[in-house]
Design a protein around this motif. Structure first.
Motif, mmCIF file in Angstrom:
data_model
loop_
_atom_site.group_PDB
_atom_site.id
_atom_site.type_symbol
_atom_site.label_atom_id
_atom_site.label_comp_id
_atom_site.label_asym_id
_atom_site.label_seq_id
_atom_site.Cartn_x
_atom_site.Cartn_y
_atom_site.Cartn_z
ATOM 1 N N GLY A 139 0.776 -1.232 0.000
ATOM 2 C CA GLY A 139 0.000 0.000 0.000
ATOM 3 C C GLY A 139 0.810 1.286 0.000
ATOM 4 N N ASP A 140 2.115 1.211 0.255
ATOM 5 C CA ASP A 140 2.938 2.417 0.200
ATOM 6 C C ASP A 140 2.992 2.936 -1.235
ATOM 7 N N LYS A 141 3.139 4.255 -1.361
ATOM 8 C CA LYS A 141 3.252 4.903 -2.677
ATOM 9 C C LYS A 141 4.509 5.761 -2.674
ATOM 10 N N VAL A 142 5.331 5.571 -3.690
ATOM 11 C CA VAL A 142 6.661 6.168 -3.711
ATOM 12 C C VAL A 142 6.801 7.188 -4.837
ATOM 13 N N LEU A 143 7.244 8.390 -4.481
ATOM 14 C CA LEU A 143 7.705 9.375 -5.446
ATOM 15 C C LEU A 143 9.172 9.045 -5.680
ATOM 16 N N LEU A 144 9.533 8.701 -6.896
ATOM 17 C CA LEU A 144 10.873 8.225 -7.228
ATOM 18 C C LEU A 144 11.649 9.321 -7.951
ATOM 19 N N LEU A 145 12.818 9.712 -7.396
ATOM 20 C CA LEU A 145 13.596 10.833 -7.920
ATOM 21 C C LEU A 145 14.986 10.421 -8.382
ATOM 22 N N ASP A 146 15.380 11.004 -9.501
ATOM 23 C CA ASP A 146 16.753 10.945 -9.984
ATOM 24 C C ASP A 146 16.982 12.205 -10.799
ATOM 25 N N ASP A 147 18.189 12.413 -11.271
ATOM 26 C CA ASP A 147 18.480 13.649 -11.991
ATOM 27 C C ASP A 147 17.918 13.661 -13.401
ATOM 28 N N ILE A 148 17.981 12.521 -14.105
ATOM 29 C CA ILE A 148 17.645 12.474 -15.531
ATOM 30 C C ILE A 148 16.804 11.245 -15.846
ATOM 31 N N ILE A 149 15.813 11.439 -16.697
ATOM 32 C CA ILE A 149 15.111 10.301 -17.289
ATOM 33 C C ILE A 149 15.697 10.136 -18.687
ATOM 34 N N ALA B 47 15.755 2.795 -17.803
ATOM 35 C CA ALA B 47 16.136 1.484 -17.259
ATOM 36 C C ALA B 47 16.310 1.490 -15.744
ATOM 37 N N THR B 48 16.966 2.513 -15.204
ATOM 38 C CA THR B 48 17.188 2.565 -13.763
ATOM 39 C C THR B 48 15.868 2.772 -13.028
ATOM 40 N N PHE B 49 15.014 3.659 -13.548
ATOM 41 C CA PHE B 49 13.697 3.860 -12.950
ATOM 42 C C PHE B 49 12.866 2.585 -13.005
ATOM 43 N N LEU B 50 12.939 1.852 -14.116
ATOM 44 C CA LEU B 50 12.185 0.597 -14.227
ATOM 45 C C LEU B 50 12.669 -0.429 -13.214
ATOM 46 N N ALA B 51 13.985 -0.510 -13.016
ATOM 47 C CA ALA B 51 14.522 -1.434 -12.014
ATOM 48 C C ALA B 51 14.018 -1.050 -10.626
ATOM 49 N N ALA B 52 14.038 0.244 -10.311
ATOM 50 C CA ALA B 52 13.528 0.706 -9.007
ATOM 51 C C ALA B 52 12.039 0.409 -8.880
ATOM 52 N N ALA B 53 11.282 0.613 -9.942
ATOM 53 C CA ALA B 53 9.838 0.330 -9.908
ATOM 54 C C ALA B 53 9.580 -1.149 -9.653
ATOM 55 N N VAL C 121 4.584 2.885 -7.469
ATOM 56 C CA VAL C 121 5.244 4.136 -7.821
ATOM 57 C C VAL C 121 4.158 5.186 -8.022
ATOM 58 N N TYR C 122 4.254 6.261 -7.277
ATOM 59 C CA TYR C 122 3.320 7.379 -7.420
ATOM 60 C C TYR C 122 3.648 8.162 -8.693
ATOM 61 N N GLU C 123 4.922 8.528 -8.834
ATOM 62 C CA GLU C 123 5.389 9.245 -10.018
ATOM 63 C C GLU C 123 6.908 9.164 -10.025
ATOM 64 N N VAL C 124 7.481 9.279 -11.215
ATOM 65 C CA VAL C 124 8.918 9.372 -11.416
ATOM 66 C C VAL C 124 9.213 10.832 -11.765
ATOM 67 N N ALA C 125 10.222 11.421 -11.136
ATOM 68 C CA ALA C 125 10.536 12.824 -11.404
ATOM 69 C C ALA C 125 12.039 13.035 -11.461
ATOM 70 N N GLY C 126 12.415 14.046 -12.242
ATOM 71 C CA GLY C 126 13.819 14.412 -12.361
ATOM 72 C C GLY C 126 13.951 15.838 -12.848
ATOM 73 N N ILE C 127 15.175 16.246 -13.020
ATOM 74 C CA ILE C 127 15.441 17.579 -13.533
ATOM 75 C C ILE C 127 15.312 17.582 -15.057
ATOM 76 N N VAL C 128 15.885 16.571 -15.715
ATOM 77 C CA VAL C 128 16.003 16.547 -17.174
ATOM 78 C C VAL C 128 15.350 15.306 -17.768
ATOM 79 N N ASP C 129 14.665 15.501 -18.881
ATOM 80 C CA ASP C 129 14.182 14.397 -19.717
ATOM 81 C C ASP C 129 14.982 14.410 -21.013
#
Length: 182
Positions: free
Chosen positions: A116-126, A130-136, A146-154
């Motif tokens: 039931g936990d919901k995670v906002l997942l952060l890194d610098d770049i999307i 691949a790294t976000f998918l592994a974390a998810a 995963v609530y949302e994935v966010a970063g500075i740069v896409d």
């Protein structure tokens, strides 16, 4: 403070042929060398998520830690660290992944999240996602989402944001670069 995408984008340094020939690495360290730019980035993320319904902030090694720690503090949320193999001391869950330049393994403490936990997942770049998918996948192994994935740069040409959105994971970034943009 008003977010100025031009200022942030102008501070992100392109490094050609790193970590392999043909790649343009987007170095965000100059953003963190500017207190004003750092404040703009953090304030923008905090304002976006201040009233959002998630339970934890997840940060991906290593540059995601810079964002994740401050955002978790500002929003009074627990911080979960996603690290490269062999860096965490307790029982871990592991997930391999391939980026466009490396094969690696991402790990998280096995008791970090619960059903039931919901995670906002952060890194610098999307980039490739691949790294976000592994974390998810690690988040889902613990019964969380995963609530949302966010970063500075896409980097849209690498299709990471599109890949994440196609599997139902929303994405957010403050700016974007074409792969060959200087």
């Amino acid at each position: 403070m008003i977010f100025d995408e031009f200022t942030i984008k102008s501070l992100i340094r392109p490094i050609p042929d790193f970590p392999k020939p043909g790649n343009i690495f987007r170095d965000i360290t100059p953003v963190f060398q500017s207190p004003r730019a750092t404040r703009m980035v953090i304030d923008s993320l905090v304002q976006r998520y201040v009233e959002s319904d998630f339970t934890h902030v997840g940060a991906i090694e290593a540059r995601g830690f810079l964002l994740g720690a401050v955002v978790a503090y500002e929003l009074n949320k627990p911080l979960i660290l996603f690290r490269k193999k062999g860096k965490l001391p307790a029982d871990v869950l592991s997930e391999p992944y391939d980026t466009n330049y490396e094969q690696s393994v991402l790990e998280v403490h096995a008791d970090s999240l619960h059903e039931g936990d919901k995670v906002l997942l952060l890194d610098d770049i999307i980039a490739s996602g691949a790294t976000f998918l592994a974390a998810a996948r690690l988040i889902r192994k613990m019964g969380a989402n995963v609530y949302e994935v966010a970063g500075i740069v896409d980097l849209p040409e690498l299709q990471g944001s599109e890949l994440l959105q196609d599997i139902g994971i929303p994405t957010f970034t403050l700016t974007a670069f074409a792969c060959n943009e200087r």
